[in-house]
Design an enzyme around this catalytic site. Structure first.
Site, PDB file in Angstrom:
ATOM      1  N   TYR A  24       0.783  -1.292  -0.333  1.00 39.92           N
ATOM      2  CA  TYR A  24      -0.083   0.076   0.599  1.00 39.92           C
ATOM      3  C   TYR A  24       1.348   1.403   0.128  1.00 39.92           C
ATOM      4  O   TYR A  24       1.053   1.976  -0.601  1.00 39.92           O
ATOM      5  CB  TYR A  24      -1.048   0.288   1.282  1.00 39.92           C
ATOM      6  CG  TYR A  24      -1.360  -1.036   1.265  1.00 39.92           C
ATOM      7  CD1 TYR A  24      -3.121  -1.176   0.665  1.00 39.92           C
ATOM      8  CD2 TYR A  24      -1.687  -2.426   2.342  1.00 39.92           C
ATOM      9  CE1 TYR A  24      -4.398  -1.798   0.187  1.00 39.92           C
ATOM     10  CE2 TYR A  24      -2.896  -3.415   2.029  1.00 39.92           C
ATOM     11  CZ  TYR A  24      -4.116  -3.331   1.530  1.00 39.92           C
ATOM     12  OH  TYR A  24      -4.724  -4.048   1.167  1.00 39.92           O
ATOM     13  N   ASN A  27     -13.119  -0.905  -5.697  1.00 40.75           N
ATOM     14  CA  ASN A  27     -12.085  -1.221  -6.663  1.00 40.75           C
ATOM     15  C   ASN A  27     -13.545  -2.467  -7.995  1.00 40.75           C
ATOM     16  O   ASN A  27     -13.530  -3.545  -7.000  1.00 40.75           O
ATOM     17  CB  ASN A  27     -11.151  -2.371  -6.540  1.00 40.75           C
ATOM     18  CG  ASN A  27     -10.994  -2.701  -8.308  1.00 40.75           C
ATOM     19  OD1 ASN A  27     -11.032  -2.694  -9.389  1.00 40.75           O
ATOM     20  ND2 ASN A  27      -9.911  -3.538  -8.119  1.00 40.75           N
ATOM     21  N   CYS A  52      -6.512  -5.702  -7.503  1.00 35.62           N
ATOM     22  CA  CYS A  52      -6.076  -5.272  -6.384  1.00 35.62           C
ATOM     23  C   CYS A  52      -5.862  -6.355  -5.522  1.00 35.62           C
ATOM     24  O   CYS A  52      -4.732  -5.747  -4.797  1.00 35.62           O
ATOM     25  CB  CYS A  52      -7.397  -4.558  -5.596  1.00 35.62           C
ATOM     26  SG  CYS A  52      -8.922  -5.283  -6.068  1.00 35.62           S
ATOM     27  N   GLU A  93      -1.164 -17.061  -9.035  1.00 30.90           N
ATOM     28  CA  GLU A  93       0.159 -16.635  -9.258  1.00 30.90           C
ATOM     29  C   GLU A  93       1.697 -16.869  -9.046  1.00 30.90           C
ATOM     30  O   GLU A  93       2.217 -16.116  -9.570  1.00 30.90           O
ATOM     31  CB  GLU A  93      -0.617 -14.918  -9.146  1.00 30.90           C
ATOM     32  CG  GLU A  93      -1.315 -14.707 -10.657  1.00 30.90           C
ATOM     33  CD  GLU A  93      -1.191 -12.990  -9.820  1.00 30.90           C
ATOM     34  OE1 GLU A  93      -0.612 -12.701  -9.915  1.00 30.90           O
ATOM     35  OE2 GLU A  93      -3.220 -12.934 -10.453  1.00 30.90           O
TER      36      GLU A  93
END
Length: 102
Positions: free
Chosen positions: A23, A46, A54, A81
């Site tokens: 952040y 979002n 995000c 990921e």
């Protein structure tokens, strides 16, 4: 003129899969170094996740932080990921940290 949230989202789409940003780093990169809480607020608004990823924003200490669809979904997305998570904390944060060119 871009809104603060738009600046955040514009930066997020540049983060490749398998990388994360904090952040604080995101706030710094968009020119608002003290606005890490505002970044969190922008992430909560979002409506285009995961296209605007995000889930790739975590706390400076490696904890995953919040996610609109819940922490378990954030962990699932990050792990999909290739980011290693243990107890809702990124293992070896530096390895996965996105370091934009300045």
């Amino acid at each position: 003129m871009c809104s603060f949230n738009q600046k955040c989202y514009g930066f997020l789409v540049k983060i490749p899969k398998g990388k994360i940003v904090t952040y604080s780093l995101l706030a710094e990169c968009i020119g608002h170094p003290q606005a890490h809480r505002a970044v969190g607020n922008a992430m909560s608004k979002n409506d285009n996740a995961p296209q605007i990823p995000c889930h790739r924003v975590v706390k400076s200490n490696g904890e995953i932080g919040g996610y609109a669809k819940g922490p378990d979904m954030k962990v699932k997305l990050l792990e999909s990921e290739g980011i290693r998570i243990k107890n809702k904390k990124v293992i070896n944060l530096e390895k996965y940290l996105f370091k934009p060119l300045t």
